[in-house]
Design a protein around this motif. Structure first.
Motif, PDB file in Angstrom:
ATOM      1  N   GLY A  47      54.295 -30.482 -49.004  1.00  0.00           N
ATOM      2  CA  GLY A  47      55.709 -30.784 -48.824  1.00  0.00           C
ATOM      3  C   GLY A  47      56.422 -29.698 -48.055  1.00  0.00           C
ATOM      4  N   GLU A  48      55.918 -28.454 -48.169  1.00  0.00           N
ATOM      5  CA  GLU A  48      56.550 -27.346 -47.449  1.00  0.00           C
ATOM      6  C   GLU A  48      56.425 -27.528 -45.939  1.00  0.00           C
ATOM      7  N   ILE A  56      59.005 -30.065 -44.948  1.00  0.00           N
ATOM      8  CA  ILE A  56      60.358 -29.513 -44.970  1.00  0.00           C
ATOM      9  C   ILE A  56      60.612 -28.644 -43.747  1.00  0.00           C
ATOM     10  N   SER A  80      61.031 -30.838 -40.695  1.00  0.00           N
ATOM     11  CA  SER A  80      62.322 -31.531 -40.746  1.00  0.00           C
ATOM     12  C   SER A  80      63.472 -30.571 -40.481  1.00  0.00           C
ATOM     13  N   GLU A  81      63.369 -29.371 -41.037  1.00  0.00           N
ATOM     14  CA  GLU A  81      64.448 -28.394 -40.886  1.00  0.00           C
ATOM     15  C   GLU A  81      64.592 -27.960 -39.428  1.00  0.00           C
ATOM     16  N   HIS A  99      59.510 -18.766 -43.827  1.00  0.00           N
ATOM     17  CA  HIS A  99      59.064 -19.644 -44.910  1.00  0.00           C
ATOM     18  C   HIS A  99      57.783 -19.039 -45.492  1.00  0.00           C
ATOM     19  N   THR A 132      63.358 -18.669 -47.299  1.00  0.00           N
ATOM     20  CA  THR A 132      63.387 -19.761 -48.273  1.00  0.00           C
ATOM     21  C   THR A 132      62.239 -19.579 -49.251  1.00  0.00           C
ATOM     22  N   HIS A 174      59.822 -20.971 -51.615  1.00  0.00           N
ATOM     23  CA  HIS A 174      59.191 -22.246 -51.960  1.00  0.00           C
ATOM     24  C   HIS A 174      58.292 -22.147 -53.177  1.00  0.00           C
ATOM     25  N   ASN A 207      66.557 -28.402 -50.325  1.00  0.00           N
ATOM     26  CA  ASN A 207      66.048 -28.898 -49.050  1.00  0.00           C
ATOM     27  C   ASN A 207      66.670 -30.250 -48.728  1.00  0.00           C
ATOM     28  N   ILE A 266      65.739 -33.897 -46.211  1.00  0.00           N
ATOM     29  CA  ILE A 266      64.809 -34.590 -45.325  1.00  0.00           C
ATOM     30  C   ILE A 266      65.597 -35.597 -44.509  1.00  0.00           C
ATOM     31  N   THR A 281      58.938 -32.208 -52.557  1.00  0.00           N
ATOM     32  CA  THR A 281      59.527 -33.011 -51.489  1.00  0.00           C
ATOM     33  C   THR A 281      59.404 -34.496 -51.771  1.00  0.00           C
ATOM     34  N   GLU A 293      61.993 -37.629 -50.963  1.00  0.00           N
ATOM     35  CA  GLU A 293      61.579 -38.798 -50.182  1.00  0.00           C
ATOM     36  C   GLU A 293      61.789 -40.089 -50.967  1.00  0.00           C
TER      37      GLU A 293
END
Length: 393
Positions: A17-18, A21, A24-25, A86, A110, A112, A201, A203, A301, A305
């Protein structure tokens, strides 16, 4: 604003999921008008490294010379306002923080996971939550128990790395804690409140939700801490077909466990590893998404979703899951789903309740996404962090 986004991508064989993210970021920052300069490494590239690169791998978590040279050139060329870090392991290393500061560039990180303290980053060992290394100058229990990649030698390197870089981490200009629980973890580590900002976060918006599907979906790494064993134990307490279909997407060390379960029951469908299209299709087909981690999962994440797709969530009352769902940690129904203790009986009892209540919470799940985890909401907070850190510098 020009920002370098630094991230060591996790292996594609282990769904992350990281990674989602970070990708997406980057897109969201660019859409907001930020000049993004990616500085990315991938653990998938390790087998193709030249002989010299492989020889340096044991020290890379502490100091990755090739990455630091590349980052040094990049910072000199682009002169960014911020470096946003990250995951630094293993091919970037926390030394990137020192390199950025040498160029006068502030660093945002960030958080995580818990790898400032824990070699595995999970606070999880041998099927249970473990905080044995918390408060120690060096995490010797992590070495004894081979917590990093199942190797005592590599665990020793990581424990030494965490000890070496304690001052490095404490020099970060601003930490993004994804939940208040992570903020507390950072305070215990010695980070002052003024350098911690709690921000979740986001998405990308997948668009209006499709009509509710049927059954349940587990999507994630097939590893002990993600709770797939707990889920299968709870599922077996119901007759075959009584709850609809359990779809499982992902890969990992417990894949044989899932394959055996799917072979033995008609109501378990193993989807295997899924790409982004496969994830969207699986979400459309389901009614309820499961997030049954048995560790303090920071901010999975898959829950965001699910909410974005208008699917309520049944999760365990650990880590960031209750916050994401909008439920308290006591195990009650929240605005977008349910949380229960990470116990077989509790999860088994909650499955039929979630099946029957999914339709009532589908719209609420989408609303929670729109008000809390939509990029339009989160990116305002994100840019404010960059603005504050550049002004303080």
């Amino acid at each position: 604003m020009r920002v370098v986004v630094a991230h060591n991508r996790y292996r594609q064989a282990q769904p992350s999921g990281e990674n989602v993210i970070v990708d997406s970021e980057i897109d969201q920052l660019a859409a907001a008008g930020v000049d993004v300069v990616p500085f990315l490494r991938s653990s998938d590239d390790i087998p193709a490294l030249p002989a010299t690169g492989k020889a340096l791998l044991p020290i890379s978590p502490s100091y990755a010379p090739d990455a630091q040279r590349d980052l040094d050139r990049l910072l000199a060329e682009h002169r960014p306002d911020v470096l946003h870090l990250h995951n630094p392991y293993p091919l970037i290393s926390p030394w990137a923080i020192r390199t950025a500061h040498r160029h006068g560039v502030p660093v945002v990180h960030t958080v995580h996971n818990y790898r400032q303290v824990c070699s595995s980053g999970l606070y999880f060992r041998d099927g249970r939550i473990c905080t044995d290394c918390r408060g120690r100058a060096i995490g010797l229990p992590g070495v004894v128990h081979r917590c990093y990649r199942g190797s005592r030698a590599q665990s020793a390197v990581m424990a030494a790395t965490l000890a070496l870089h304690r001052p490095t981490w404490r020099s970060v200009d601003r930490f993004i804690a994804l939940t208040s629980a992570v903020a507390e973890h950072l305070r215990e580590y010695g980070i002052p409140d003024e350098r911690i900002v709690v921000k979740p976060n986001a998405i990308e918006d997948p668009g209006p939700p499709a009509p509710l599907g049927d059954g349940f979906l587990f999507l994630g790494r097939l590893t002990p801490e993600k709770g797939i064993g707990l889920l299968l134990d709870a599922w077996r307490r119901h007759p075959d077909g009584a709850l609809g279909t359990l779809r499982v997407g992902g890969d990992g060390e417990l894949r044989p466990l899932v394959e055996t379960a799917a072979a033995g029951r008609a109501d378990i469908d193993f989807l295997g590893p899924l790409d982004r299209t496969g994830v969207r299709d699986a979400l459309r087909a389901t009614a309820v998404v499961l997030a049954v981690s048995t560790w303090h999962d920071v901010l999975p994440t898959v829950v965001i979703e699910a909410l974005a797709s208008g699917r309520p969530v049944l999760g365990t009352a650990l880590g960031g899951i209750p916050y994401l769902v909008g439920a308290d940690a006591a195990g009650v129904a929240g605005p977008a789903g349910w949380v229960v203790p990470p116990e077989t009986a509790a999860l088994a009892a909650a499955l039929p309740l979630a099946r029957d209540g999914a339709a009532a919470l589908a719209g609420v799940a989408r609303t929670r996404y729109e008000t809390t985890f939509h990029p339009d909401v989160v990116m305002k907070q994100h840019l404010a962090i960059y603005d504050a850190v550049t002004k303080s510098r």
